[in-house]
Design a protein around this motif. Structure first.
Motif, PDB file in Angstrom:
ATOM      1  N   GLU A   1      24.719  53.430 -15.374  1.00 34.87           N
ATOM      2  CA  GLU A   1      24.126  54.434 -14.512  1.00 34.87           C
ATOM      3  C   GLU A   1      24.516  56.004 -14.870  1.00 34.87           C
ATOM      4  O   GLU A   1      23.641  56.755 -14.772  1.00 34.87           O
ATOM      5  N   SER A   2      25.522  56.159 -15.322  1.00 32.32           N
ATOM      6  CA  SER A   2      25.981  57.529 -15.923  1.00 32.32           C
ATOM      7  C   SER A   2      25.716  57.765 -17.042  1.00 32.32           C
ATOM      8  O   SER A   2      25.612  57.002 -18.050  1.00 32.32           O
ATOM      9  N   PRO A   3      25.428  59.167 -17.528  1.00 38.70           N
ATOM     10  CA  PRO A   3      25.254  59.403 -18.898  1.00 38.70           C
ATOM     11  C   PRO A   3      26.247  59.268 -19.716  1.00 38.70           C
ATOM     12  O   PRO A   3      27.435  59.207 -19.220  1.00 38.70           O
ATOM     13  N   PHE A   4      26.129  59.271 -21.072  1.00 37.16           N
ATOM     14  CA  PHE A   4      27.321  58.763 -22.024  1.00 37.16           C
ATOM     15  C   PHE A   4      27.165  59.455 -23.395  1.00 37.16           C
ATOM     16  O   PHE A   4      26.050  59.896 -23.632  1.00 37.16           O
ATOM     17  N   LYS A   5      28.183  59.594 -23.945  1.00 40.91           N
ATOM     18  CA  LYS A   5      28.202  60.060 -25.367  1.00 40.91           C
ATOM     19  C   LYS A   5      28.543  58.929 -26.480  1.00 40.91           C
ATOM     20  O   LYS A   5      29.119  58.064 -26.378  1.00 40.91           O
ATOM     21  N   ALA A   6      27.563  58.733 -27.574  1.00 35.32           N
ATOM     22  CA  ALA A   6      27.663  57.834 -28.496  1.00 35.32           C
ATOM     23  C   ALA A   6      27.061  58.548 -29.722  1.00 35.32           C
ATOM     24  O   ALA A   6      26.273  59.242 -29.665  1.00 35.32           O
ATOM     25  N   ASP A   7      27.248  58.169 -30.996  1.00 38.27           N
ATOM     26  CA  ASP A   7      26.744  58.333 -32.181  1.00 38.27           C
ATOM     27  C   ASP A   7      25.462  57.698 -32.392  1.00 38.27           C
ATOM     28  O   ASP A   7      25.914  56.488 -32.360  1.00 38.27           O
ATOM     29  N   VAL A   8      24.502  58.108 -32.957  1.00 36.26           N
ATOM     30  CA  VAL A   8      23.387  57.193 -33.206  1.00 36.26           C
ATOM     31  C   VAL A   8      22.950  57.540 -34.783  1.00 36.26           C
ATOM     32  O   VAL A   8      22.602  58.591 -35.191  1.00 36.26           O
ATOM     33  N   TYR A   9      23.270  56.358 -35.704  1.00 40.19           N
ATOM     34  CA  TYR A   9      22.902  56.463 -36.941  1.00 40.19           C
ATOM     35  C   TYR A   9      21.403  55.872 -37.458  1.00 40.19           C
ATOM     36  O   TYR A   9      21.238  54.736 -36.820  1.00 40.19           O
ATOM     37  N   TYR A  10      20.772  56.617 -37.934  1.00 34.03           N
ATOM     38  CA  TYR A  10      19.368  55.937 -38.311  1.00 34.03           C
ATOM     39  C   TYR A  10      19.582  55.486 -40.012  1.00 34.03           C
ATOM     40  O   TYR A  10      20.016  56.302 -40.759  1.00 34.03           O
ATOM     41  N   ILE A  11      19.279  54.251 -40.203  1.00 38.70           N
ATOM     42  CA  ILE A  11      19.731  53.709 -41.489  1.00 38.70           C
ATOM     43  C   ILE A  11      18.188  53.422 -42.026  1.00 38.70           C
ATOM     44  O   ILE A  11      17.049  52.629 -41.309  1.00 38.70           O
ATOM     45  N   THR A  12      18.092  53.931 -43.265  1.00 41.32           N
ATOM     46  CA  THR A  12      16.631  53.657 -43.931  1.00 41.32           C
ATOM     47  C   THR A  12      16.453  52.233 -44.742  1.00 41.32           C
ATOM     48  O   THR A  12      17.472  51.814 -45.584  1.00 41.32           O
ATOM     49  N   THR A  13      15.612  51.314 -44.249  1.00 40.42           N
ATOM     50  CA  THR A  13      15.589  49.817 -44.813  1.00 40.42           C
ATOM     51  C   THR A  13      14.600  49.737 -45.970  1.00 40.42           C
ATOM     52  O   THR A  13      14.306  48.601 -46.259  1.00 40.42           O
ATOM     53  N   ARG A  14      13.880  50.560 -46.192  1.00 40.93           N
ATOM     54  CA  ARG A  14      12.884  50.446 -47.403  1.00 40.93           C
ATOM     55  C   ARG A  14      13.355  50.246 -48.511  1.00 40.93           C
ATOM     56  O   ARG A  14      14.587  50.298 -48.651  1.00 40.93           O
ATOM     57  N   LEU A  15      12.557  49.848 -49.733  1.00 46.42           N
ATOM     58  CA  LEU A  15      13.043  49.566 -50.856  1.00 46.42           C
ATOM     59  C   LEU A  15      13.344  50.828 -51.506  1.00 46.42           C
ATOM     60  O   LEU A  15      12.367  51.641 -51.708  1.00 46.42           O
ATOM     61  N   PHE A  16      14.376  50.971 -52.416  1.00 45.84           N
ATOM     62  CA  PHE A  16      14.606  52.236 -53.111  1.00 45.84           C
ATOM     63  C   PHE A  16      14.528  51.433 -54.684  1.00 45.84           C
ATOM     64  O   PHE A  16      15.615  50.627 -54.998  1.00 45.84           O
ATOM     65  N   THR A  17      13.638  52.205 -55.309  1.00 48.13           N
ATOM     66  CA  THR A  17      13.449  51.388 -56.890  1.00 48.13           C
ATOM     67  C   THR A  17      13.946  52.606 -57.830  1.00 48.13           C
ATOM     68  O   THR A  17      14.034  53.906 -57.662  1.00 48.13           O
ATOM     69  N   GLY A  18      14.038  51.833 -59.139  1.00 50.37           N
ATOM     70  CA  GLY A  18      14.162  52.636 -60.207  1.00 50.37           C
ATOM     71  C   GLY A  18      15.528  53.351 -60.336  1.00 50.37           C
ATOM     72  O   GLY A  18      15.838  54.397 -60.972  1.00 50.37           O
ATOM     73  N   ASN A  19      16.821  52.843 -59.778  1.00 50.23           N
ATOM     74  CA  ASN A  19      18.007  53.183 -59.846  1.00 50.23           C
ATOM     75  C   ASN A  19      18.699  52.898 -60.905  1.00 50.23           C
ATOM     76  O   ASN A  19      18.788  51.743 -61.321  1.00 50.23           O
ATOM     77  N   LYS A  20      19.328  53.682 -61.900  1.00 48.00           N
ATOM     78  CA  LYS A  20      19.767  53.579 -63.183  1.00 48.00           C
ATOM     79  C   LYS A  20      21.288  53.181 -62.842  1.00 48.00           C
ATOM     80  O   LYS A  20      21.938  53.597 -62.229  1.00 48.00           O
TER      81      LYS A  20
END
Length: 353
Positions: A88-107
């Motif tokens: 019912e009442s407002p609250f504080k929290a951390d919201v993290y966005y995580i990228t789930t796509r494919l990351f290519t070509g990492n050495k």
């Protein structure tokens, strides 16, 4: 500014992240010390996951879509907050966005040689490098073990963090797979696919990361191991040493007896003729001679006991070839101390085969 406008400015009504970069792994929504109100809109785009964190503890996780924050869709957070009668009442929290796509070509690559126990060469030092593709499969584990509380965790930071960990996983996987060094240096593409089922359980269980492809582009061994590999290839190309020596003798005879191969051919021919004459009784004093024996062909004197070097000079091959033939049993020899000795009879028997 009215009171309602002031109160409205103190609460978050829309939480979203538009990712305009290609190298961000996780991003913390900047709340600017504002609280999240009941009914706020949480927008999660494709290839994103939103993770709530309240006082260091993981709350609810949201996939792609538009979510209205209420008691029904934040049950974990409601429990952590201790709301007995709902949100019912407002609250504080951390919201993290995580990228789930494919990351290519990492050495990836070994900064120092890794030690491997090889079935052919024993303990071997190997350097290797290549590329890998990955994606985040467990946002909570990834935040906990890799990104931490970083407000903007990028790919370059990930490379520094994970390079040594990937090398450690690769080393363990290679040791588990027991891949011979000879295969390591010749079957790069197959090796990467073969290591994936061993690497993925480790990276997913420890870091929340799934390796989509693991490519080994190069593997190198010390020069002395390369020389041993070249030597083994040469011996495989030569094949049976006995046949190789006979081939050299035939070559020497075709060239008219010149050089070491020709001398070996002449000696072998002399041995053969002598053996035939002995079989006919030419050297038997009790048997009457019916004809004058033909003169023996001129050949280099051969001692009763020869060293591998003398046999090698006689046959026109290297000393290591002679020792290899002794060790395989093709040529009979006796080891006295650290040196081999070969009798003339054993050499005759070898050449007669």
């Amino acid at each position: 500014m009215g009171l309602m406008d002031y109160l409205k400015g103190q609460f978050l009504e829309i939480i979203q992240w538009t990712d305009d970069s290609r190298d961000t792994l996780s991003w913390r929504f900047p709340d600017e010390d504002k609280e999240i109100k009941r009914g706020a809109q949480l927008i999660v785009r494709e290839s994103q996951v939103a993770q709530f964190v309240y006082l260091g503890e993981f709350g609810d996780t949201f996939g792609p879509g538009k979510h209205t924050l209420s008691t029904d869709n934040i049950p974990i957070l409601s429990t952590l907050k201790g709301w007995k009668y709902g949100f019912e009442s407002p609250f504080k929290a951390d919201v993290y966005y995580i990228t789930t796509r494919l990351f290519t070509g990492n050495k990836w690559g070994t900064s120092n040689p890794i030690m491997l126990r090889d079935q052919d060469f024993g303990i071997v030092r190997v350097r290797a490098f290549g590329t890998f593709d990955f994606k985040i499969s467990d946002p909570k584990l990834f935040l906990k073990e890799v990104a931490g509380s970083d407000h903007h965790f990028r790919l370059d930071e990930f490379a520094d963090t994970m390079r040594s960990r990937i090398i450690s996983v690769f080393t363990d996987a290679l040791a588990t797979a027991k891949v011979p060094v000879l295969d390591l240096a010749t079957r790069y593409s197959e090796l990467g696919d073969a290591l994936l089922p061993i690497i993925n359980p480790i990276t997913q269980g420890k870091y929340g990361i799934e390796i989509a492809s693991f490519v080994l582009e190069n593997a190198s061994v010390p020069p002395e191991v390369e020389a041993a590999i070249d030597k083994r290839s040469s011996m495989s190309a030569i094949g049976n040493l006995n046949d190789y020596v006979k081939f050299q003798m035939a070559e020497g005879m075709a060239k008219g007896g010149g050089g070491p191969a020709g001398a070996a051919a002449e000696i072998a021919m002399g041995f053969g003729m002598a053996q035939n004459m002995m079989a006919q009784g030419v050297f038997n004093p009790n048997q009457p001679s019916t004809a004058t024996p033909p003169p023996l062909p001129t050949a280099a004197p051969v001692a009763d006991v020869l060293t591998p070097a003398q046999v090698a000079q006689t046959l026109g091959v290297t000393e290591s070839d002679v020792i290899s033939s002794i060790e395989t049993g093709d040529l009979k020899g006796k080891k006295i101390g650290t040196q081999y000795r070969i009798t003339k009879a054993a050499l005759d028997q070898f050449l007669a085969h």
